[in-house]
Design an enzyme around this catalytic site. Structure first.
Site, PDB file in Angstrom:
ATOM      1  N   HIS A 167       0.842  -1.192   0.000  1.00  0.00           N
ATOM      2  CA  HIS A 167       0.000   0.000   0.000  1.00  0.00           C
ATOM      3  C   HIS A 167       0.881   1.248   0.000  1.00  0.00           C
ATOM      4  O   HIS A 167       1.977   1.244   0.575  1.00  0.00           O
ATOM      5  CB  HIS A 167      -0.912   0.002   1.224  1.00  0.00           C
ATOM      6  CG  HIS A 167      -1.957  -1.062   1.163  1.00  0.00           C
ATOM      7  ND1 HIS A 167      -2.285  -1.709   0.004  1.00  0.00           N
ATOM      8  CD2 HIS A 167      -2.739  -1.601   2.119  1.00  0.00           C
ATOM      9  CE1 HIS A 167      -3.238  -2.590   0.258  1.00  0.00           C
ATOM     10  NE2 HIS A 167      -3.525  -2.546   1.536  1.00  0.00           N
ATOM     11  N   LYS A 611     -12.905   4.180   8.636  1.00  0.00           N
ATOM     12  CA  LYS A 611     -13.252   5.346   7.831  1.00  0.00           C
ATOM     13  C   LYS A 611     -14.767   5.451   7.660  1.00  0.00           C
ATOM     14  O   LYS A 611     -15.332   6.544   7.637  1.00  0.00           O
ATOM     15  CB  LYS A 611     -12.576   5.230   6.470  1.00  0.00           C
ATOM     16  CG  LYS A 611     -12.936   6.317   5.476  1.00  0.00           C
ATOM     17  CD  LYS A 611     -12.059   6.186   4.231  1.00  0.00           C
ATOM     18  CE  LYS A 611     -12.636   7.000   3.091  1.00  0.00           C
ATOM     19  NZ  LYS A 611     -13.791   6.371   2.460  1.00  0.00           N
TER      20      LYS A 611
END
Length: 972
Positions: A167, A611
């Site tokens: 990532h 999130k």
């Protein structure tokens, strides 16, 4: 540069190291940056440190003292602002670089000090070994009076896998990482030889240190080109090749030695492995596909086989036993005769001397066979073939080939040698290097690290929809169908013996991408073995059809045993995951498939759930989902392995791994766990050999302790079950925090504007820290933004908002409702590992946040009314969260219960502050000119002065991003 005042005498060596490194950096700055840069750094350092001290004193000052302190705070703030604004751009860049390099040096010193402290624990032979260590685990097992049979049964069922991701979170270039490792090696050299160093040796050591820091100062911290997937693959291999190839078997060896001392006869199977997404993670990354999957495995194979050849060559030099003085087993003799028949020319090349040295001769044959293995051609490219055809004949190698066809063949030869050594009484040799090599081959095979493949569920549905339409099997758009109709179509396809995906079909590139991926997986299994590709992960899994679609694509290419792993990422999906899995376990097509795979993995997404719903709701729903999944596995007699998709930052599920594992729900670990290790954390956790061992032992200790049934422990209960009252309390807190979080983040239409202006989110895309785009789609909303840049940008602006927002209001409302609730939450903190780990992580992230600095970022928001309203909401919520958390965990300030961590953060923050002040000023200037811009050499020659300034400002902003990430030790 920094006067560290640690209270603990044990940290005196760290103070010395930081002082030595800081002095060397100061000299480098003056040599190459000039006195102006050095003076500016010193002025900012002193002012920011004093500002922090005054702010801390203000909380406990009397009224008169508070007035004086506030006046000094205002004056210091003005001085800092003037220093920053008065710097020309070249000076600003060098000052930013100075603080950034300093943090790289401090991080290196702290990492090495972790190694030093670990050794000190071992040397002291204390009755209290280091928390989370293997020695502490053995003490726990003995104190719990776990018997040998129960322990062996637990070890036999252990399955631990740490999975590396690529990532876009590693902001530190490999050039800086390797130099930091060189500095750590020099610190170790000084520790070991300081007392015996001659003046000349001390001078040479100092020169090597200063030379390395000089190079660090003159190395660009910013990547000029965005890394390609191949670059990320090579970066992952760096940690495997340089560190983990030796560190992981060394961990096994240490564990074996400790266990044998207390539990003679217990054996340790190869229970711990490494995995990787690097080269296989296709979700949202258009640059990763079937070719990168195979390229990663081939590159890895080359590295690991060269390791084996090097080890075998070393053994051949060591094992010089002559038949005049040693004996070998008949099995080894037969093996030598077979090798000589297969390799007659090489046998003659070895000469008559080796005929009397059987071990050296055997190892030489093995070395030669591995050379042939390296030269094996790739398996046929099945991606270009007709789908579903039998390719096994094409993949067969010549029967007379001397190459090892699998790691198991190499292991067989190694065991032959070891058994012969044991039979001849060579116990020390049999327990030495060859045993380690056997363990390495068991762990790494011929692929070094197994790959996962990951793809978004919508991509499978879209590919299947087009395939059905082109072949005439379904006239309707499959993606628009109800779930029941989708399942009916999939069941027909799974029962149809014909191959649907035929060559010659006119399909889009996206659909061929999906189909070719499954062909590449089959090809990888044939070329590298069935363990080379571990599983297939489905991002954003919502329904049973998501699983059956992947099963259909597997069926088309003849894959029958590839574990299909649903990834549940949203709050809603965490709540419904057991319903989907129960439908799968009772489905007549999927149940036999999962039984053939012998396991069901379920991946839980920490990043996206946080999130989506906020940190408290995410943590609680993950906890509850695991409890339900454990019960589901028991009901259907299916082993469920939880795959924890943790990030590096607290807002993405990060935090101390040992405490996190102990905080899992009772009965959910059961010896089986997979955990992602994010790209940003690889250098921190696996950059040094002993640090890598320390991080892996924390995982092992946590998993073993969490997997012991309570009934097997005599001393005490290690897995306290939460009471109904505790569960009810957290349920209420979660619902309250979720509502508060969603109200600000998703329900306020003006919040996006505040976020984009008050953080460097729009500029992050210019920092070349990964090949994957920041968004899954081209949409601009928060929903489309990946969790990594979401957390990264808030960390940069010092709000650190995703890691705490919504919790304070929920806690305060709950406590105000009934004063007795405070006592309840305090009791839960002392007795419930889940709640304790959550609040301790919350303390840490609140300590890294800084509302005073954050207010400077808020000034970048153009709409004053918007700026004041949202800033006030965030500020008030932060104060509520800080106040209520301290009241629950105890003490007067955050982290009073963890003074070492508290002091580390307090000492770091003043040195991050100058970078933040520079970032705000530079962002304002850059945005005024039109935003980020980069120029290559050719474009720079024809650029206007304004374009050149924009490019230079862009570079300066990216430097601040890199420096703040290094200072806070967090990116995404």
């Amino acid at each position: 540069m920094l006067e560290q005042d640690y209270r603990q005498e044990k940290d005196a060596p760290l103070r010395h190291d930081i002082r030595t490194l800081g002095n060397a950096l100061g000299q480098a700055i003056q040599r190459y940056g000039g006195y102006t840069v050095f003076d500016t750094v010193e002025r900012l350092r002193k002012d920011c440190k004093r500002l922090r001290d005054c702010t801390r004193q203000l909380h406990q000052a009397s009224a008169d003292e508070a007035i004086r302190l506030q006046s000094e705070i205002d004056q210091l703030g003005q001085e800092i602002a003037e220093i920053v604004k008065s710097c020309d751009l070249d000076t600003a860049i060098d000052v930013i670089r100075a603080f950034t390099v300093y943090f790289h040096l401090v991080n290196t010193a702290e990492q090495y000090h972790r190694i030093r402290r670990r050794r000190d624990y071992e040397v002291s032979n204390s009755d209290k070994p280091q928390r989370g260590s293997l020695a502490a685990l053995i003490n726990f097992l003995k104190n719990s009076q776990l018997d040998v049979s129960a322990l062996q049964g637990l070890l036999n069922q252990l399955s631990i896998e740490l999975v590396f991701t690529a990532h876009p979170t590693e902001a530190t270039r490999r050039s800086l990482i390797t130099k930091a490792n060189r500095i750590a090696a020099l610190l170790e050299e000084h520790d070991r030889a300081e007392a015996s160093m001659t003046p000349r040796e001390r001078l040479h050591w100092q020169r090597k240190l200063e030379g390395t820091i000089d190079l660090l100062w003159r190395t660009d911290a910013i990547r000029q080109v965005r890394p390609r997937p191949l670059d990320e693959i090579k970066m992952g291999i760096y940690y495997l090749d340089e560190i983990l190839y030796d560190a992981l078997p060394d961990l096994y060896e240490e564990f074996e030695e400790l266990l044998q001392a207390s539990y003679p006869g217990v054996t340790i199977p190869p229970f711990m492995h490494l995995g990787s997404w690097i080269g296989g993670d296709q979700d949202g990354n258009p640059f990763v596909g079937p070719d990168t999957l195979l390229a990663a495995l081939r590159l890895q194979r080359g590295y690991v086989i060269e390791h084996y050849r090097t080890a075998i060559e070393a053994l051949a030099q060591l094992y010089s036993q002559s038949l005049n003085h040693a004996h070998i087993t008949p099995e080894l003799q037969q093996s030598l005769e077979y090798d000589a028949t297969c390799l007659p020319e090489y046998d003659r090349e070895l000469g008559p001397q080796t005929a009397l040295e059987p071990y050296r001769r055997k190892l030489s044959f093995m070395w030669k066979r591995l050379e042939a293995t390296l030269a094996l051609p790739p398996a046929p490219n099945t991606a270009s073939r007709s789908f579903g055809t039998d390719i096994s004949a094409d993949a067969q190698q010549d029967e007379t080939s001397v190459a090892y066809q699998s790691a198991e063949e190499l292991l067989k030869d190694l065991h032959l040698i070891r058994q012969s050594l044991l039979a001849d009484g060579e116990l020390d040799l049999a327990q030495g290097q060859i045993r380690k090599l056997i363990r390495q081959v068991e762990i790494f095979g011929f692929y070094f690290v197994a790959l996962d493949v990951r793809q978004h569920s919508e991509r499978h549905a879209a590919a299947l929809s087009e395939l059905l339409r082109v072949t005439g099997l379904c006239e309707q758009d499959y993606t628009t169908l109800e779930e029941s109709e989708r399942l009916r179509i999939l069941e027909n396809l799974l029962h149809d013996p014909r191959i649907v995906t035929r060559q010659g079909l006119q399909l889009s590139q996206d659909t061929w991408h999906i189909l070719n991926t499954f062909q590449a997986i089959r090809q990888a299994h044939e070329e590298f073995g069935p363990k080379a590709v571990t599983c297939y992960i489905i991002s954003m899994s919502h329904t049973l059809s998501d699983l059956l679609e992947v099963q259909f694509f597997c069926k088309e290419v003849g894959i029958k045993d590839l574990p299909i792993v649903p990834l549940f990422e949203t709050i809603d999906d965490l709540g419904t995951c057991t319903r989907i899995l129960e439908a799968a376990f009772t489905h007549p097509d999927y149940r036999p498939y999962v039984e053939n795979c012998k396991q069901q993995q379920v991946m839980l997404g920490y990043s996206d759930s946080s999130k989506d719903g906020g940190i408290l709701t995410s943590s609680w729903e993950l906890y509850q989902a695991q409890r339900r999944l454990a019960k589901l596995g028991q009901k259907y007699h299916i082993d469920i392995t939880i795959f924890h998709g943790r990030g590096g930052a607290i807002g993405r599920g990060g935090g101390p791994i040992y405490e996190a594992i102990l905080g899992q729900p009772p009965g959910t670990v059961n010896g089986r766990i997979r955990i992602t290790e994010q790209g940003e954390m690889l250098s921190f956790k696996y950059g040094l050999h002993e640090i890598a061992i320390r991080n892996m032992e924390l995982v092992v200790a946590g998993v073993v302790q969490s997997s012991i049934p309570d009934e097997a422990i005599i001393e005490s209960q290690v897995h306290p079950q939460p009471s109904t009252e505790w569960v009810t309390a957290v349920e209420r807190l979660s619902a309250s925090a979720h509502a508060r979080y969603r109200h600000l983040i998703y329900n306020d239409p003006t919040f996006l504007s505040f976020f984009e202006q008050a953080t460097p989110i729009l500029e992050l895309g210019w920092l070349n820290i990964g090949s994957r785009p920041a968004r899954r789609t081209k949409g601009r909303g928060i929903e489309e933004l990946r969790a990594i840049p979401w957390v990264f940008s808030w960390m940069q602006s010092r709000y650190v908002l995703p890691s705490w927002y919504g919790v304070g209001g929920a806690l305060e409302a709950y406590i105000n409702e009934d004063p007795a609730h405070l006592g309840q939450l305090q009791y839960m903190y002392r007795h419930w590992p889940f709640w304790r780990a959550f609040l301790d992580n919350l303390q840490m992230t609140l300590s890294k946040a800084d509302m005073l600095i954050a207010q400077s970022y808020a000034q970048l928001v153009e709409d004053e009314a918007l700026r004041q309203r949202i800033s006030r909401e965030i500020q008030e919520e932060y104060e509520r969260t800080e106040r209520t958390v301290v009241s629950i965990v105890g003490g007067k300030l955050l982290l009073d219960t963890s003074p070492v961590l508290q002091q580390s953060i307090q000492l770091r923050n003043p040195y991050v502050d100058p970078l933040s002040y520079f970032q705000v000023v530079l962002l304002h200037r850059l945005r005024t000119l039109g935003g980020p811009l980069t120029l290559d050499k050719q474009a720079e020659a024809t650029a206007t002065p304004e374009e050149r300034e924009r490019a230079r400002l862009t570079y300066a902003v990216l430097l601040t991003i890199n420096g703040i990430a290094a200072g806070l030790r967090n990116t995404g």
